[in-house]
Design an enzyme around this catalytic site. Structure first.
Site, PDB file in Angstrom:
ATOM      1  N   TYR A 200     -13.240  26.143  13.310  1.00  0.00           N
ATOM      2  CA  TYR A 200     -12.409  25.731  12.183  1.00  0.00           C
ATOM      3  C   TYR A 200     -11.312  24.801  12.682  1.00  0.00           C
ATOM      4  O   TYR A 200     -10.761  25.013  13.759  1.00  0.00           O
ATOM      5  CB  TYR A 200     -11.772  26.949  11.502  1.00  0.00           C
ATOM      6  CG  TYR A 200     -11.098  26.630  10.188  1.00  0.00           C
ATOM      7  CD1 TYR A 200     -11.821  26.624   8.998  1.00  0.00           C
ATOM      8  CD2 TYR A 200      -9.745  26.304  10.130  1.00  0.00           C
ATOM      9  CE1 TYR A 200     -11.209  26.312   7.789  1.00  0.00           C
ATOM     10  CE2 TYR A 200      -9.127  25.993   8.925  1.00  0.00           C
ATOM     11  CZ  TYR A 200      -9.872  25.998   7.766  1.00  0.00           C
ATOM     12  OH  TYR A 200      -9.275  25.667   6.570  1.00  0.00           O
TER      13      TYR A 200
ATOM     14  N   PHE B  26      -8.171  19.446   3.579  1.00  0.00           N
ATOM     15  CA  PHE B  26      -8.735  18.890   4.813  1.00  0.00           C
ATOM     16  C   PHE B  26      -9.144  20.069   5.673  1.00  0.00           C
ATOM     17  O   PHE B  26      -8.312  20.908   6.042  1.00  0.00           O
ATOM     18  CB  PHE B  26      -7.721  18.034   5.579  1.00  0.00           C
ATOM     19  CG  PHE B  26      -8.249  17.562   6.926  1.00  0.00           C
ATOM     20  CD1 PHE B  26      -8.670  16.259   7.095  1.00  0.00           C
ATOM     21  CD2 PHE B  26      -8.342  18.426   8.019  1.00  0.00           C
ATOM     22  CE1 PHE B  26      -9.166  15.816   8.326  1.00  0.00           C
ATOM     23  CE2 PHE B  26      -8.842  18.005   9.244  1.00  0.00           C
ATOM     24  CZ  PHE B  26      -9.254  16.699   9.398  1.00  0.00           C
ATOM     25  N   GLU B  27     -10.407  20.137   5.993  1.00  0.00           N
ATOM     26  CA  GLU B  27     -10.870  21.103   6.981  1.00  0.00           C
ATOM     27  C   GLU B  27     -12.196  20.611   7.549  1.00  0.00           C
ATOM     28  O   GLU B  27     -13.005  20.001   6.851  1.00  0.00           O
ATOM     29  CB  GLU B  27     -11.011  22.516   6.400  1.00  0.00           C
ATOM     30  CG  GLU B  27     -11.954  22.658   5.244  1.00  0.00           C
ATOM     31  CD  GLU B  27     -11.954  24.071   4.653  1.00  0.00           C
ATOM     32  OE1 GLU B  27     -11.107  24.897   5.046  1.00  0.00           O
ATOM     33  OE2 GLU B  27     -12.823  24.345   3.788  1.00  0.00           O
ATOM     34  N   ILE B  28     -12.362  20.815   8.830  1.00  0.00           N
ATOM     35  CA  ILE B  28     -13.630  20.564   9.507  1.00  0.00           C
ATOM     36  C   ILE B  28     -14.051  21.911  10.079  1.00  0.00           C
ATOM     37  O   ILE B  28     -13.262  22.547  10.786  1.00  0.00           O
ATOM     38  CB  ILE B  28     -13.496  19.513  10.627  1.00  0.00           C
ATOM     39  CG1 ILE B  28     -12.974  18.191  10.060  1.00  0.00           C
ATOM     40  CG2 ILE B  28     -14.839  19.297  11.326  1.00  0.00           C
ATOM     41  CD1 ILE B  28     -12.696  17.124  11.112  1.00  0.00           C
TER      42      ILE B  28
END
Length: 367
Positions: free
Chosen positions: A212, A268-270
């Site tokens: 994460y 926003f997250e990867i």
């Protein structure tokens, strides 16, 4: 005496018959118009992939995609966002895009995204079951909660926003278009990418065993998550083995033992799709979903994801992308290194969320 002795039994019989009649009427009620409408959609309205000849022989070391939930009306805001993302990063990598909508995308939308992007484009309709109020939720109670919260918090009175939060918490990663991928990068219409992105964030995640990643942290509106901490604590008591020993729940815990409202801002997250598809996360979401807090309160996907990260991952599996310039009104992440900022960015580092009193990022870094 004999006559009156039969009255309680008769009353019970009447109540049972009324309950059965109510159940029959409930089951026989017509389905919502949205569900009826969904049955008439053509296959290309449900899922369509537009592949580009230039990408036919391209290979990526990471099976990853950008995931964008958008309305047709957000086309122009999204086109600006995608053009920035392409210029700052993806024109050199050609990662694909997955666009999702609770209504069919228009041809105008599809053509515009196809032209604006370097990667292949996949367009998908969100299933009705993933964008609706589940059967176990009391609609009267949910509507009352929305009405009483309407004037106090953003989207407090919105049913659609609650459906979106539930979808982003527990369903987007189950969409068939996400099946081929291992990692996703969430993008929203109207956001800005204010720095050149060097390297490949997806590869960084894989090579460093990250599950994460985030850019901004902040605090939630307490009124929207009144019972989320208690419900999560009940889950932890029921599934103690799911919580990793070196968890980061202390980052989310106030001095009084309650939730301090910190969370990763999930627009926003990867992240790893395997993390969200894990039995731990799926059990957690199912527990929350049946508690009804997405509708009785206004549980957001950001605190839900954050609590899950804190329970199921250790800190070494989480990455802070301090060098990705990102703006989602009214907050931004702006690299604070003067040399990097002046050479690669157009944001003001003094206004970065890192310096804001409601940011929880320094507390995260200090763990």
């Amino acid at each position: 005496m004999h006559k009156h002795a039969h009255q309680p039994r008769l009353t019970r019989v009447v109540l049972v018959l009324v309950a059965l009649a109510a159940a029959v009427l409930y089951l026989a009620r017509p389905p919502p118009i949205e569900k009826v409408r969904a049955l008439g959609y053509a296959p290309d309205q449900i899922r369509e992939s537009r592949l580009k000849t230039a990408n036919a022989s391209a290979t990526h070391t990471v099976r990853a995609a950008f995931v964008i939930l958008a309305r047709n009306s957000e086309l122009h805001a999204l086109r600006t966002t995608v053009r920035q993302l392409e210029d700052q990063f993806n024109a050199r990598h050609n990662y694909p895009y997955v666009f999702l909508n609770n209504e069919p995308f228009t041809d105008e939308f599809k053509h515009a995204m196809e032209w604006a992007t370097s990667g292949d484009c996949h367009f998908g309709l969100v299933p009705y079951e993933h964008w609706s109020v589940p059967s176990w939720v009391d609609n009267v109670r949910a509507k009352w909660a929305a009405a009483t919260m309407d004037e106090h918090v953003p989207y407090g009175g919105s049913s659609s926003y609650r459906k979106m939060c539930r979808f982003q918490s527990g369903f987007f990663f189950r969409h068939k278009l996400l099946d081929p991928f291992d990692y996703y990068w969430r993008v929203e219409p109207g956001v800005e990418f204010t720095c050149a992105i060097h390297g490949d964030p997806f590869r960084l995640m894989v090579e460093n065993h990250k599950s994460y990643a985030f850019t901004i942290t902040l605090r939630e509106f307490p009124a929207t998550v009144h019972s989320l901490w208690a419900t999560t604590s009940a889950f932890r008591a029921l599934y103690p083995d799911y919580v990793v020993p070196n968890n980061t729940l202390r980052w989310l815990t106030a001095d009084n033992g309650k939730y301090n409202m910190c969370h990763f801002w999930s627009n926003f997250e990867i992240a790893s799709l395997a993390f969200l598809r894990s039995k731990q996360y799926m059990a957690y979401f199912d527990f929350l979903d049946h508690a009804g807090g997405f509708f009785y309160e206004r549980w957001g996907d950001a605190p839900v994801h954050s609590l899950a990260v804190a329970m199921f991952l250790n800190k070494s599996q989480v990455h802070y992308f301090d060098n990705i310039g990102y703006y989602h009104r009214p907050f931004q992440n702006c690299p604070t290194d003067p040399g990097f900022n002046s050479q690669y960015c157009f944001c003001n580092a003094n206004r970065s969320m890192l310096h804001h009193p409601d940011s929880c990022t320094r507390a995260w870094l200090d763990l």
